[in-house]
Scaffold this motif. Structure first.
Motif, PDB file in Angstrom:
ATOM      1  N   ILE A  77       0.959  -1.025   0.051  1.00  0.00           N
ATOM      2  CA  ILE A  77      -0.038   0.010  -0.062  1.00  0.00           C
ATOM      3  C   ILE A  77       0.925   1.436   0.027  1.00  0.00           C
ATOM      4  O   ILE A  77       1.940   1.048   0.485  1.00  0.00           O
ATOM      5  N   SER A 119      -2.612   6.256  -0.193  1.00  0.00           N
ATOM      6  CA  SER A 119      -3.828   5.453   0.082  1.00  0.00           C
ATOM      7  C   SER A 119      -3.954   5.478   1.762  1.00  0.00           C
ATOM      8  O   SER A 119      -4.841   5.627   2.164  1.00  0.00           O
ATOM      9  N   PRO A 179      -9.148  -0.447   2.158  1.00  0.00           N
ATOM     10  CA  PRO A 179      -8.982   0.060   0.806  1.00  0.00           C
ATOM     11  C   PRO A 179      -9.690  -0.831  -0.340  1.00  0.00           C
ATOM     12  O   PRO A 179     -10.185  -2.122   0.506  1.00  0.00           O
ATOM     13  N   ALA A 203      -8.309   4.622  -1.938  1.00  0.00           N
ATOM     14  CA  ALA A 203      -7.242   3.804  -1.349  1.00  0.00           C
ATOM     15  C   ALA A 203      -7.088   2.212  -1.930  1.00  0.00           C
ATOM     16  O   ALA A 203      -8.307   1.935  -2.255  1.00  0.00           O
ATOM     17  N   ARG A 204      -5.940   1.897  -2.334  1.00  0.00           N
ATOM     18  CA  ARG A 204      -5.926   0.732  -2.788  1.00  0.00           C
ATOM     19  C   ARG A 204      -4.705  -0.196  -2.263  1.00  0.00           C
ATOM     20  O   ARG A 204      -3.650   0.339  -1.763  1.00  0.00           O
TER      21      ARG A 204
END
Length: 285
Positions: free
Chosen positions: A91, A95, A113, A187-188
């Motif tokens: 991450i 994020s 996320p 967010a990922r």
């Protein structure tokens, strides 16, 4: 600079992935912006040495177990909100900031996320299985199965101390309802599911154990129904070949469960941390 977010990373024999994960996390962060604690638990490799770098505190314990490591790291945290991150999940700083901002919203106690799946090197059948599974669980996905969850101080009071369970994220997810937990679109997290059908089936054994533990604690997981697969087919979100691969592997999973005397079910994957026994490090699915 005073840290704005604490990040806890439990790590057991993760020397092959922990460095890249920390690089991804810290590359876009200002010095001191994140309070990062890596807990190397019962490691027989160089996890602690690889994790050591400016901006990261490394704790070592001979005691194995993710939940024990989470508690050690949590006790060392300096601020809220707190990010609980799997060592093999990546991450970035942007994020983390988006998650922290979401955790500060009124009424939000926990967040996570949106997962992105790294399927490089995965076989064609297991790729189709992951595609179907992802679409099946997407409507109900919240904190579990994405390798990262975030708690503000009130959320932490509700979820901690964690019971000694395989699926810590499943437990945390069950501590909240409705708008108390949110998925943050900005967010990922990047996760690597199993690369082979054999690895996927081995992981399913762990998932079943985790689900049984949660059910024994009064936290039964959300279930999926066969009609959901039909809806994906009708909506052309998956192909007939995708569905066929998924059903064949599901049948194999159920057969193995019966042979081993384990519970079966059309269940979600609540437990997500694993290492692909057939081909390197993996993460949530």
């Amino acid at each position: 600079m005073k840290a704005s977010v604490s990040v806890v990373i439990p790590a057991h024999n993760e020397e092959t992935v922990i460095g890249a994960g920390l690089d991804a996390l810290l590359a876009g962060a200002a010095p001191g912006e994140f309070d990062v604690v890596v807990v190397a638990n019962a490691c027989a490799d160089r996890t602690a040495a690889v994790a050591a770098r400016p901006g990261v505190r490394v704790l070592e314990t001979p005691v194995p177990g993710k939940v024990h490591a989470l508690h050690l790291g949590d006790a060392a945290c300096r601020v809220f909100p707190r990010v609980y991150l799997d060592a093999d999940v990546r991450i970035d700083a942007a994020s983390v900031r988006a998650l922290a901002e979401a955790a500060a919203r009124p009424g939000v106690l926990a967040c996570a996320p949106v997962p992105e799946w790294d399927l490089g090197g995965a076989g064609p059948v297991v790729r189709r299985v992951h595609r179907v599974h992802d679409r099946l669980v997407a409507p109900s996905r919240a904190l579990a199965g994405v390798g990262v969850y975030v708690l503000d101080e009130r959320g932490h009071e509700r979820a901690f101390p964690l019971p000694d369970v395989i699926s810590d994220d499943g437990w945390v997810d069950g501590c909240f309802t409705g708008a108390e937990r949110v998925v943050v679109a900005e967010a990922r997290s990047l996760v690597r599911p199993p690369r082979t059908v054999r690895a996927h089936l081995r992981r399913r054994m762990r998932v079943r154990r985790g689900n049984r533990e949660l059910a024994a604690l009064g936290r039964p997981g959300r279930s999926l129904r066969l009609s959901a697969l039909g809806a994906l087919l009708a909506g052309r979100q998956i192909s007939p070949l995708d569905a066929a691969c998924y059903l064949v592997v599901l049948a194999a999973d159920r057969l193995l469960a019966r042979l081993r005397g384990g519970a079966t079910g059309w269940g979600t994957d609540a437990g997500s941390r694993h290492r692909d026994p057939a081909g390197g490090p993996t993460a949530a699915s």
